[in-house]
Scaffold this motif. Structure first.
Motif, PDB file in Angstrom:
ATOM      1  N   PHE A 182      24.137  38.455  70.094  1.00  0.00           N
ATOM      2  CA  PHE A 182      23.921  39.590  70.988  1.00  0.00           C
ATOM      3  C   PHE A 182      22.431  39.840  71.162  1.00  0.00           C
ATOM      4  CE2 PHE A 182      24.454  44.273  71.956  1.00  0.00           C
ATOM      5  CZ  PHE A 182      25.007  44.049  73.204  1.00  0.00           C
TER       6      PHE A 182
ATOM      7  N   TYR B  95      27.166  34.597  73.786  1.00  0.00           N
ATOM      8  CA  TYR B  95      27.851  35.812  73.312  1.00  0.00           C
ATOM      9  C   TYR B  95      29.132  36.047  74.110  1.00  0.00           C
ATOM     10  CZ  TYR B  95      28.802  40.787  72.628  1.00  0.00           C
ATOM     11  OH  TYR B  95      29.412  41.984  72.373  1.00  0.00           O
TER      12      TYR B  95
ATOM     13  N   ASP C 194      30.361  36.652  63.415  1.00  0.00           N
ATOM     14  CA  ASP C 194      30.941  37.296  64.586  1.00  0.00           C
ATOM     15  C   ASP C 194      29.979  37.146  65.760  1.00  0.00           C
ATOM     16  OD1 ASP C 194      29.046  39.609  64.653  1.00  0.00           O
ATOM     17  OD2 ASP C 194      30.007  40.074  62.754  1.00  0.00           O
ATOM     18  N   PRO C 195      30.430  37.459  66.971  1.00  0.00           N
ATOM     19  CA  PRO C 195      29.580  37.268  68.167  1.00  0.00           C
ATOM     20  C   PRO C 195      28.300  38.097  68.168  1.00  0.00           C
ATOM     21  CG  PRO C 195      31.879  37.482  68.801  1.00  0.00           C
ATOM     22  CD  PRO C 195      31.809  37.823  67.343  1.00  0.00           C
ATOM     23  N   GLU C 196      28.226  39.148  67.349  1.00  0.00           N
ATOM     24  CA  GLU C 196      27.027  39.974  67.318  1.00  0.00           C
ATOM     25  C   GLU C 196      25.791  39.173  66.925  1.00  0.00           C
ATOM     26  OE1 GLU C 196      26.645  43.208  68.222  1.00  0.00           O
ATOM     27  OE2 GLU C 196      28.720  43.057  68.930  1.00  0.00           O
TER      28      GLU C 196
ATOM     29  N   GLY D  19      37.360  35.961  68.578  1.00  0.00           N
ATOM     30  CA  GLY D  19      37.039  37.013  69.528  1.00  0.00           C
ATOM     31  C   GLY D  19      35.921  37.910  69.035  1.00  0.00           C
ATOM     32  N   THR D  20      36.065  39.208  69.281  1.00  0.00           N
ATOM     33  CA  THR D  20      35.016  40.149  68.884  1.00  0.00           C
ATOM     34  C   THR D  20      34.940  40.332  67.373  1.00  0.00           C
ATOM     35  OG1 THR D  20      36.576  41.984  69.167  1.00  0.00           O
ATOM     36  CG2 THR D  20      35.160  41.424  71.045  1.00  0.00           C
ATOM     37  N   ASP D  21      36.012  40.017  66.654  1.00  0.00           N
ATOM     38  CA  ASP D  21      36.027  40.212  65.200  1.00  0.00           C
ATOM     39  C   ASP D  21      35.409  39.058  64.433  1.00  0.00           C
ATOM     40  OD1 ASP D  21      37.331  42.651  65.475  1.00  0.00           O
ATOM     41  OD2 ASP D  21      39.308  41.689  65.495  1.00  0.00           O
TER      42      ASP D  21
ATOM     43  N   VAL E 214      32.942  36.079  72.551  1.00  0.00           N
ATOM     44  CA  VAL E 214      33.766  37.283  72.646  1.00  0.00           C
ATOM     45  C   VAL E 214      35.105  36.979  73.304  1.00  0.00           C
ATOM     46  CG1 VAL E 214      33.947  39.514  73.830  1.00  0.00           C
ATOM     47  CG2 VAL E 214      31.859  38.929  72.601  1.00  0.00           C
ATOM     48  N   LYS E 215      35.115  36.101  74.302  1.00  0.00           N
ATOM     49  CA  LYS E 215      36.331  35.807  75.051  1.00  0.00           C
ATOM     50  C   LYS E 215      37.200  34.733  74.392  1.00  0.00           C
ATOM     51  CE  LYS E 215      35.393  38.666  78.419  1.00  0.00           C
ATOM     52  NZ  LYS E 215      36.218  39.873  78.638  1.00  0.00           N
TER      53      LYS E 215
END
Length: 317
Positions: free
Chosen positions: A237, A123, A232-234, A134-136, A127-128
């Motif tokens: 998570f 994750y 997305d990264p979620e 990225g986060t999107d 995100v990075k």
């Protein structure tokens, strides 16, 4: 009928029922698809739970499957769903095998925390990484199956493919449960020392189960990316992995059909809760989940076990 295949009739019946519901109620296609996609990683998680192991990191492979579809389609122009699913399964299996060589030595809370840490590591990387959105995250477009569109107005085709993947995954894990390593999982949970005294390898049984669970999670993530059209990264998570654990508890470990039923039920309940209680839907959903756990301590699969016992008790009386 061979007891190995006793799960097949209800599995096929459930698949046909979902297809009929989707056909006559197309507005529910998306909810059903999301539920089934989440049912795949839960199916693998239930397999691990039979060995007394709980993974809080199935989001790792859920995200790997989704990002494999996204990267392969966006950067390499691969749009065929069959090829994308195969690549996702193979890639996740290789990662799970390497990671599993370490994890298979641990049990209980150590296993759970290590899986969670690895998922959160991915994750953080996602995100990075601006190259990965990225986060999107990024969108997934134009996925087909041998030229047949699977998204948009043709979402029903994607749901049918997902149903087929769920059936094949459930059959494979059902057959694995009848093998020597599949039966060893119960021994690993109850008394690992006795398993070792019998000359069997508990670590090897856990490793195989972990790889199979990872493949199921990757297939679920891949199908989610195809149907939703976005990753997305979620997906990696801890909340996503935690949701899989909640669904697994609701399902129980009694069969291969229960994980999909529990996942679909949870998505339907979430939809109604969000629609009729938009400001407090999390509270409503939590209360419903709590009630299910209290009144069905063995999960939804406990209902199947309870039926035959009640019949037998009636015959004896």
């Amino acid at each position: 009928m061979n007891r190995t295949f006793t799960f097949l009739p209800p599995l096929l019946g459930g698949a046909a029922l979902i297809a009929l519901i989707a056909w006559f109620l197309p507005s529910w296609n998306f909810v059903l698809a999301i539920g089934l996609a989440k049912g795949l990683p839960v199916l693998g998680l239930v397999l691990l739970m039979r060995g007394g192991l709980v993974s809080f990191g199935q989001g790792l492979y859920y995200a790997l499957g989704g990002y494999t579809v996204g990267l392969a389609s966006q950067y390499f122009g691969l749009k065929d769903a069959a090829a994308l699913l195969v690549i996702s399964a193979i890639g996740s299996a290789l990662v799970a095998f390497v990671v599993g060589l370490l994890l298979s030595r641990y049990r209980d809370i150590f296993f759970a925390m290590l899986t969670l840490a690895l998922s959160m590591l991915l994750y953080g990387i996602l995100v990075k990484s601006t190259e990965l959105g990225g986060t999107d995250g990024f969108n997934v477009h134009g996925i087909t199956l041998f030229g047949i569109p699977l998204t948009g107005a043709d979402r029903m085709n994607g749901l049918l493919l997902l149903i087929a993947v769920c059936v094949l995954g459930a059959i494979n894990l059902g057959l694995f449960g009848a093998t020597a390593f599949g039966r060893l999982l119960a021994g690993v949970r109850d008394n690992e020392i006795r398993v070792e005294y019998l000359g069997a390898s508990a670590d090897r049984a856990v490793l195989i189960a972990y790889v199979l669970a990872a493949v199921m999670a990757a297939l679920g993530g891949a199908m989610s990316g195809i149907i939703v059209g976005h990753i997305d990264p979620e997906m990696a998570f801890w909340a996503t992995s935690g949701e899989f654990v909640v669904i697994a508890i609701l399902a129980g470990t009694g069969g291969v059909l229960a994980p999909f039923v529990a996942a679909v039920v949870l998505e339907v309940v979430r939809s109604f809760a969000y629609q009729y209680a938009p400001n407090t839907w999390q509270l409503v959903l939590g209360l419903i989940i709590l009630a299910l756990i209290l009144f069905l301590p063995q999960g939804l699969s406990g209902l199947v076990r309870r039926g035959p016992r009640a019949v037998n008790a009636g015959e004896k009386s």
